[in-house]
Scaffold this motif. Structure first.
Motif, PDB file in Angstrom:
ATOM      1  N   GLY A   8       1.117  13.535  -8.794  1.00  0.00           N
ATOM      2  CA  GLY A   8       2.097  14.126  -9.681  1.00  0.00           C
ATOM      3  C   GLY A   8       3.288  13.237  -9.925  1.00  0.00           C
ATOM      4  N   TRP A   9       3.872  12.668  -8.870  1.00  0.00           N
ATOM      5  CA  TRP A   9       5.050  11.830  -9.042  1.00  0.00           C
ATOM      6  C   TRP A   9       4.757  10.554  -9.819  1.00  0.00           C
ATOM      7  CZ3 TRP A   9       9.544  13.842  -8.818  1.00  0.00           C
ATOM      8  CH2 TRP A   9       9.840  14.866  -7.906  1.00  0.00           C
ATOM      9  N   PRO A  10       3.659   9.831  -9.516  1.00  0.00           N
ATOM     10  CA  PRO A  10       3.351   8.652 -10.334  1.00  0.00           C
ATOM     11  C   PRO A  10       3.112   8.991 -11.803  1.00  0.00           C
ATOM     12  CG  PRO A  10       2.150   8.564  -8.267  1.00  0.00           C
ATOM     13  CD  PRO A  10       2.767   9.922  -8.343  1.00  0.00           C
ATOM     14  N   ALA A  11       2.423  10.107 -12.073  1.00  0.00           N
ATOM     15  CA  ALA A  11       2.202  10.507 -13.468  1.00  0.00           C
ATOM     16  C   ALA A  11       3.522  10.833 -14.150  1.00  0.00           C
ATOM     17  CB  ALA A  11       1.263  11.710 -13.519  1.00  0.00           C
ATOM     18  N   LEU A  12       4.427  11.489 -13.402  1.00  0.00           N
ATOM     19  CA  LEU A  12       5.749  11.786 -13.960  1.00  0.00           C
ATOM     20  C   LEU A  12       6.518  10.508 -14.247  1.00  0.00           C
ATOM     21  CD1 LEU A  12       7.888  13.883 -14.726  1.00  0.00           C
ATOM     22  CD2 LEU A  12       8.655  13.853 -12.323  1.00  0.00           C
ATOM     23  N   ALA A  13       6.374   9.503 -13.380  1.00  0.00           N
ATOM     24  CA  ALA A  13       7.051   8.222 -13.602  1.00  0.00           C
ATOM     25  C   ALA A  13       6.585   7.581 -14.907  1.00  0.00           C
ATOM     26  CB  ALA A  13       6.779   7.280 -12.424  1.00  0.00           C
ATOM     27  N   ILE A  14       5.281   7.628 -15.174  1.00  0.00           N
ATOM     28  CA  ILE A  14       4.750   7.067 -16.416  1.00  0.00           C
ATOM     29  C   ILE A  14       5.232   7.877 -17.610  1.00  0.00           C
ATOM     30  CG2 ILE A  14       2.642   6.548 -17.695  1.00  0.00           C
ATOM     31  CD1 ILE A  14       1.255   6.160 -14.983  1.00  0.00           C
ATOM     32  N   LEU A  15       5.282   9.196 -17.459  1.00  0.00           N
ATOM     33  CA  LEU A  15       5.737  10.069 -18.541  1.00  0.00           C
ATOM     34  C   LEU A  15       7.194   9.776 -18.888  1.00  0.00           C
ATOM     35  CD1 LEU A  15       4.681  12.473 -20.269  1.00  0.00           C
ATOM     36  CD2 LEU A  15       5.780  13.979 -18.612  1.00  0.00           C
ATOM     37  N   VAL A  16       8.031   9.606 -17.857  1.00  0.00           N
ATOM     38  CA  VAL A  16       9.436   9.272 -18.089  1.00  0.00           C
ATOM     39  C   VAL A  16       9.549   7.903 -18.779  1.00  0.00           C
ATOM     40  CG1 VAL A  16      11.622   8.712 -16.957  1.00  0.00           C
ATOM     41  CG2 VAL A  16      10.291  10.695 -16.199  1.00  0.00           C
ATOM     42  N   GLY A  17       8.737   6.941 -18.309  1.00  0.00           N
ATOM     43  CA  GLY A  17       8.766   5.621 -18.920  1.00  0.00           C
ATOM     44  C   GLY A  17       8.391   5.655 -20.386  1.00  0.00           C
ATOM     45  N   VAL A 236       7.683   2.549 -14.204  1.00  0.00           N
ATOM     46  CA  VAL A 236       6.325   2.606 -14.743  1.00  0.00           C
ATOM     47  C   VAL A 236       5.358   1.828 -13.850  1.00  0.00           C
ATOM     48  CG1 VAL A 236       4.887   1.951 -16.709  1.00  0.00           C
ATOM     49  CG2 VAL A 236       7.111   2.993 -17.094  1.00  0.00           C
ATOM     50  N   GLN A 237       5.800   0.697 -13.311  1.00  0.00           N
ATOM     51  CA  GLN A 237       4.956  -0.042 -12.376  1.00  0.00           C
ATOM     52  C   GLN A 237       4.550   0.836 -11.201  1.00  0.00           C
ATOM     53  OE1 GLN A 237       6.009  -4.033 -11.075  1.00  0.00           O
ATOM     54  NE2 GLN A 237       7.328  -4.267 -12.866  1.00  0.00           N
ATOM     55  N   ALA A 241       0.503   1.746 -10.537  1.00  0.00           N
ATOM     56  CA  ALA A 241      -0.181   1.336  -9.312  1.00  0.00           C
ATOM     57  C   ALA A 241      -0.903   2.491  -8.638  1.00  0.00           C
ATOM     58  CB  ALA A 241       0.824   0.716  -8.340  1.00  0.00           C
ATOM     59  N   ARG A 242      -0.634   3.742  -9.054  1.00  0.00           N
ATOM     60  CA  ARG A 242      -1.170   4.913  -8.356  1.00  0.00           C
ATOM     61  C   ARG A 242      -1.938   5.870  -9.253  1.00  0.00           C
ATOM     62  NH1 ARG A 242       3.371   2.932  -6.447  1.00  0.00           N
ATOM     63  NH2 ARG A 242       3.735   2.841  -4.187  1.00  0.00           N
ATOM     64  N   VAL A 243      -2.023   5.560 -10.541  1.00  0.00           N
ATOM     65  CA  VAL A 243      -2.719   6.427 -11.490  1.00  0.00           C
ATOM     66  C   VAL A 243      -3.833   5.617 -12.143  1.00  0.00           C
ATOM     67  CG1 VAL A 243      -2.497   7.743 -13.639  1.00  0.00           C
ATOM     68  CG2 VAL A 243      -0.686   7.843 -11.926  1.00  0.00           C
ATOM     69  N   ALA A 315      -2.595  -1.780 -16.405  1.00  0.00           N
ATOM     70  CA  ALA A 315      -1.456  -1.792 -15.493  1.00  0.00           C
ATOM     71  C   ALA A 315      -0.639  -3.055 -15.640  1.00  0.00           C
ATOM     72  CB  ALA A 315      -1.944  -1.637 -14.060  1.00  0.00           C
ATOM     73  N   ASP A 316      -1.312  -4.215 -15.552  1.00  0.00           N
ATOM     74  CA  ASP A 316      -0.579  -5.464 -15.635  1.00  0.00           C
ATOM     75  C   ASP A 316       0.108  -5.618 -16.972  1.00  0.00           C
ATOM     76  OD1 ASP A 316      -0.892  -6.498 -13.158  1.00  0.00           O
ATOM     77  OD2 ASP A 316      -2.776  -7.518 -13.579  1.00  0.00           O
ATOM     78  N   ALA A 317      -0.592  -5.233 -18.046  1.00  0.00           N
ATOM     79  CA  ALA A 317       0.006  -5.419 -19.359  1.00  0.00           C
ATOM     80  C   ALA A 317       1.244  -4.570 -19.522  1.00  0.00           C
ATOM     81  CB  ALA A 317      -1.019  -5.073 -20.440  1.00  0.00           C
TER      82      ALA A 317
END
Length: 325
Positions: A8-17, A236-237, A241-243, A315-317
């Motif tokens: 949940g937290w990694p997905a939220l990080a990507i969503l915020v990004g 986002v990194q 790394a987790r999604v 991920a890298d891109a």
């Protein structure tokens, strides 16, 4: 830690990004309204972001190594950032972003020639679908050929090509310099964007450079934007790394939703039928690309690279190529 918390937290990080990338065009327009050209805004915010990343991750500098691919990566990132920033300042932001999102089509072609990735029929079909969406969006019965209507839309198209090239070159960098930390690749991308923006700014006049209180506002905005984009990149990194890559790419499409909403609220831009239809094709091509190129277990069990360029490159891109925007 529960499974829901771990994902949940990694997905939220990507969503915020993705949300930050979807709204960053507006403060850039504020900077432009204060008398700073789009090219100068690109250079200043990228320089601030580069300094922020280097200051925060200074221990990683020792992993930096020279390779001829690095200046090419910086140049591609500069085209990427200049295209998005200049286009979103001077054009209809949603149309510019949709042209920018043609990147998967260009990525398939660049990966074929630079990374020697096999261009499959499915990949070619998805690239064609994406390009068909652009043609549909740009087509008008009175305008002749379905080409970008103005310099801002051409800038968005060029920015997407720069983004695609950055994706491929980030992968190339990760292969030839495997010991280099990801944040150093990010710093190179920021630095390349800053140098490219500074060079381009020499050819774009600033008719009324900011002075007095306006100059103070510009400095604060540039510093805040640089720090925000640098921090957003690292956030986002963390998520990438987790999604799983295919899921992360789908979440990132939320950027289009935020852009459409903010363009309507702040700029009064309402997409027409052509924009919705063409944008739908482009988004569908991105979604199908993530499914077609999803990561599969290696057949030989050797743990090597697997899947297509999208699965390995996501991920890298994204930790590098969209560091600025």
């Amino acid at each position: 830690m529960t499974a829901v918390t771990r994902t949940g937290w990694p997905a939220l990080a990507i969503l915020v990004g993705a949300s930050v990338w979807g709204i960053v065009w507006y403060p850039l327009r504020i900077v432009a309204a204060l008398g700073v050209s789009g090219t100068a805004a690109s250079a200043l915010t990228s320089a601030a972001g580069c300094l922020f990343v280097l200051a925060l991750r200074w221990r990683s500098i020792r992993t930096m190594r020279w390779h001829r691919v690095l200046p090419l990566l910086g140049l591609a990132a500069g085209v990427n950032n200049l295209g998005f920033v200049w286009g979103s300042i001077h054009g209809e932001v949603m149309r510019v972003l949709l042209l920018f999102y043609l990147a998967p089509a260009w990525t398939a072609l660049f990966a074929h020639f630079i990374l020697r990735e096999r261009l499959t029929w499915s990949g070619a079909a998805l690239a064609a679908l994406s390009l068909a969406g652009a043609v549909l969006m740009l087509w008008s019965p009175h305008a002749g050929l379905p080409l970008p209507a103005d310099a801002a839309e051409w800038a968005g198209l060029a920015g997407g090509m720069g983004f695609a090239m950055s994706n491929v070159l980030v992968l190339k960098t990760a292969r030839v310099l495997p010991d280099m930390k990801p944040e150093m690749r990010t710093a190179i991308v920021f630095g390349g964007a800053a140098l490219s923006g500074a060079f381009a700014a020499c050819f774009e006049p600033m008719p009324a450079p900011p002075v007095g209180p306006a100059l103070v506002h510009v400095v604060w905005l540039v510093v805040v934007l640089g720090i925000a984009l640098g921090a957003n990149n690292m956030l986002v990194q963390f998520g990438l790394a987790r999604v799983p890559a295919n899921r992360a790419s789908i979440i990132m499409l939320f950027e289009l939703v935020v852009t459409a909403l903010t363009a309507w609220l702040f700029a009064g831009e309402v997409p027409g039928l052509h924009e919705w239809a063409g944008g739908g094709c482009i988004v569908l091509a991105s979604l199908l690309s993530n499914w077609v190129h999803r990561v599969r277990p290696p057949r030989g069990g050797d743990g090597g690279d697997c899947g297509g360029p999208a699965s390995r490159g996501t991920a890298d891109a994204r930790d590098g190529a969209r560091a600025m925007v």
